[in-house]
Design a protein around this motif. Structure first.
Motif, mmCIF file in Angstrom:
data_model
loop_
_atom_site.group_PDB
_atom_site.id
_atom_site.type_symbol
_atom_site.label_atom_id
_atom_site.label_comp_id
_atom_site.label_asym_id
_atom_site.label_seq_id
_atom_site.Cartn_x
_atom_site.Cartn_y
_atom_site.Cartn_z
ATOM 1 N N GLY A 25 0.731 -1.216 0.000
ATOM 2 C CA GLY A 25 0.000 0.000 0.000
ATOM 3 C C GLY A 25 0.769 1.279 0.000
ATOM 4 N N LYS A 30 -0.319 4.198 2.789
ATOM 5 C CA LYS A 30 -0.896 3.249 1.868
ATOM 6 C C LYS A 30 -0.738 1.827 2.346
ATOM 7 C CE LYS A 30 0.144 6.691 -1.061
ATOM 8 N NZ LYS A 30 0.704 7.182 -2.119
ATOM 9 N N GLY A 32 -1.771 -2.155 0.862
ATOM 10 C CA GLY A 32 -2.155 -2.667 -0.424
ATOM 11 C C GLY A 32 -2.296 -4.153 -0.475
ATOM 12 N N ALA A 37 -7.936 -4.978 -1.573
ATOM 13 C CA ALA A 37 -7.309 -3.743 -2.036
ATOM 14 C C ALA A 37 -8.322 -2.629 -2.216
ATOM 15 C CB ALA A 37 -6.569 -3.979 -3.344
ATOM 16 N N ALA A 77 -2.116 3.561 -0.089
ATOM 17 C CA ALA A 77 -3.446 3.011 -0.365
ATOM 18 C C ALA A 77 -4.521 3.783 0.403
ATOM 19 C CB ALA A 77 -3.486 1.546 0.048
ATOM 20 N N PRO A 78 -5.685 3.982 -0.164
ATOM 21 C CA PRO A 78 -6.153 3.415 -1.434
ATOM 22 C C PRO A 78 -5.915 4.312 -2.637
ATOM 23 C CG PRO A 78 -7.997 4.441 -0.341
ATOM 24 C CD PRO A 78 -6.801 4.621 0.584
ATOM 25 N N GLY A 90 -4.981 1.989 -7.748
ATOM 26 C CA GLY A 90 -5.591 2.859 -6.754
ATOM 27 C C GLY A 90 -6.525 3.877 -7.365
ATOM 28 N N TRP A 295 -13.294 2.520 -4.840
ATOM 29 C CA TRP A 295 -12.232 2.492 -3.831
ATOM 30 C C TRP A 295 -12.732 2.889 -2.444
ATOM 31 C CZ3 TRP A 295 -7.994 -0.057 -4.896
ATOM 32 C CH2 TRP A 295 -7.680 -0.276 -6.239
#
Length: 314
Positions: A25, A30, A32, A37, A77-78, A90, A295
């Motif tokens: 991520g 982030k 991941g 995800a 992430a995201p 993403g 997302w």
């Protein structure tokens, strides 16, 4: 940052199980990995064609090249991170691909250290950047910023809140806080939180925060009990909590909400205006909303009239 912003995650032992997720991520946010995800990472979105009026605004050199090189801190992430196959994915990636399809260009995404990206743009190493940059007046001195999403800041700690934190940034005096370097949050600790702690006669956040070059590592530090809290962009905190398999919790409310901006070279023809127009197109045709929903970040959506250029409040 929101993310002026941010970087990333994981370790070993009990953390190892989550580590494979978090290490994949991204400023202002982030974690991941393929598993989880996104609420539905396989969901498709509209595939609208080019907009001739906007294509005409693309600078000749970029149009001739046909490809736009986009720098991103792929640990956030995201917004932007690497999946299990090493692909950069993403919300920002989906949105960037849709924007430049409108402009008749192919995207090429390149991972970069967050703190080096703006300098890389001014040095012409990259054409531009999507990387959860909070739009600030200081950044607007280096690049043009096309606003596209609203994000706040937030705080997370271990589930159960063992350190009895309030979730208020002003109450972090003396708390060991992990943070991504060169982000809005790291600047907030040094320039706002610690000066206020000192003025009040309280202990400061040690070392102006435990600074990491990746958000994933910042998250890992809390999981491993190296740090007591994590300060990051609200989408990043929300995502880390969702992916943390019950080890993390968000405390308090989001605050300091501000727009993210796409960083574009200063005065680069009409590219900023073309990108702005493409975002408005995507809002109107529904693609923008589909991407944010995919997302799980639709709470920060902008309306077309709020897609501004260089409109930072501070």
């Amino acid at each position: 940052m929101a993310r002026s912003l941010s970087q990333r995650l994981f370790l070993a032992g009990s953390v190892a199980a989550i580590g494979s997720l978090l290490l994949t991520g991204c400023g202002s946010s982030k974690i991941g990995g393929n598993s989880g995800a996104a609420p539905d990472a396989s969901q498709t979105v509209n595939s609208e064609g080019t907009d001739p009026a906007l294509v005409a605004m693309v600078p000749a050199a970029l149009k001739s090249k046909g490809t736009v090189l986009i720098a991103t801190d792929s640990t956030y992430a995201p917004s932007e991170f690497k999946d299990a196959g090493g692909n950069i994915v993403g919300m920002d990636v989906d949105l960037g691909n849709a924007i430049f399809k409108k402009l008749g260009l192919t995207t090429q995404w390149q991972s970069a250290d967050f703190g080096s990206i703006l300098g890389g743009i001014t040095a012409k190493k990259y054409d531009l950047s999507f990387s959860s940059f909070t739009d600030t007046k200081a950044r607007e001195q280096q690049v043009d910023m096309v606003e596209y999403y609203n994000a706040g800041e937030a705080i997370a700690t271990l589930t159960g809140n063992p350190y009895k934190l309030t979730g208020v940034a002003a109450d972090l005096c003396g708390v060991k806080v992990s943070v991504e370097a060169n982000t809005t949050e790291s600047a907030e600790i040094a320039q706002t939180i610690n000066p206020a702690c000192k003025k009040a006669g309280k202990a400061q956040v040690p070392d102006n925060g435990d600074q990491f070059t990746a958000q994933t590592d910042s998250t890992s530090a809390v999981i491993a009990k190296r740090d007591q809290a994590m300060l990051a962009d609200s989408p990043v905190i929300d995502y880390a909590v969702k992916q943390g398999q019950g080890q993390l919790m968000k405390i308090g409310q989001d605050y300091n909400t501000a727009p993210y901006g796409i960083a574009i070279p200063k005065n680069d023809g009409r590219l900023a205006q073309a990108v702005q127009g493409a975002i408005k197109d995507l809002i109107k045709d529904g693609t923008y909303g589909q991407i944010l929903t995919k997302w799980g970040v639709d709470s920060g959506a902008l309306t077309a009239d709020k897609v501004l250029i260089n409109a930072a409040a501070s």
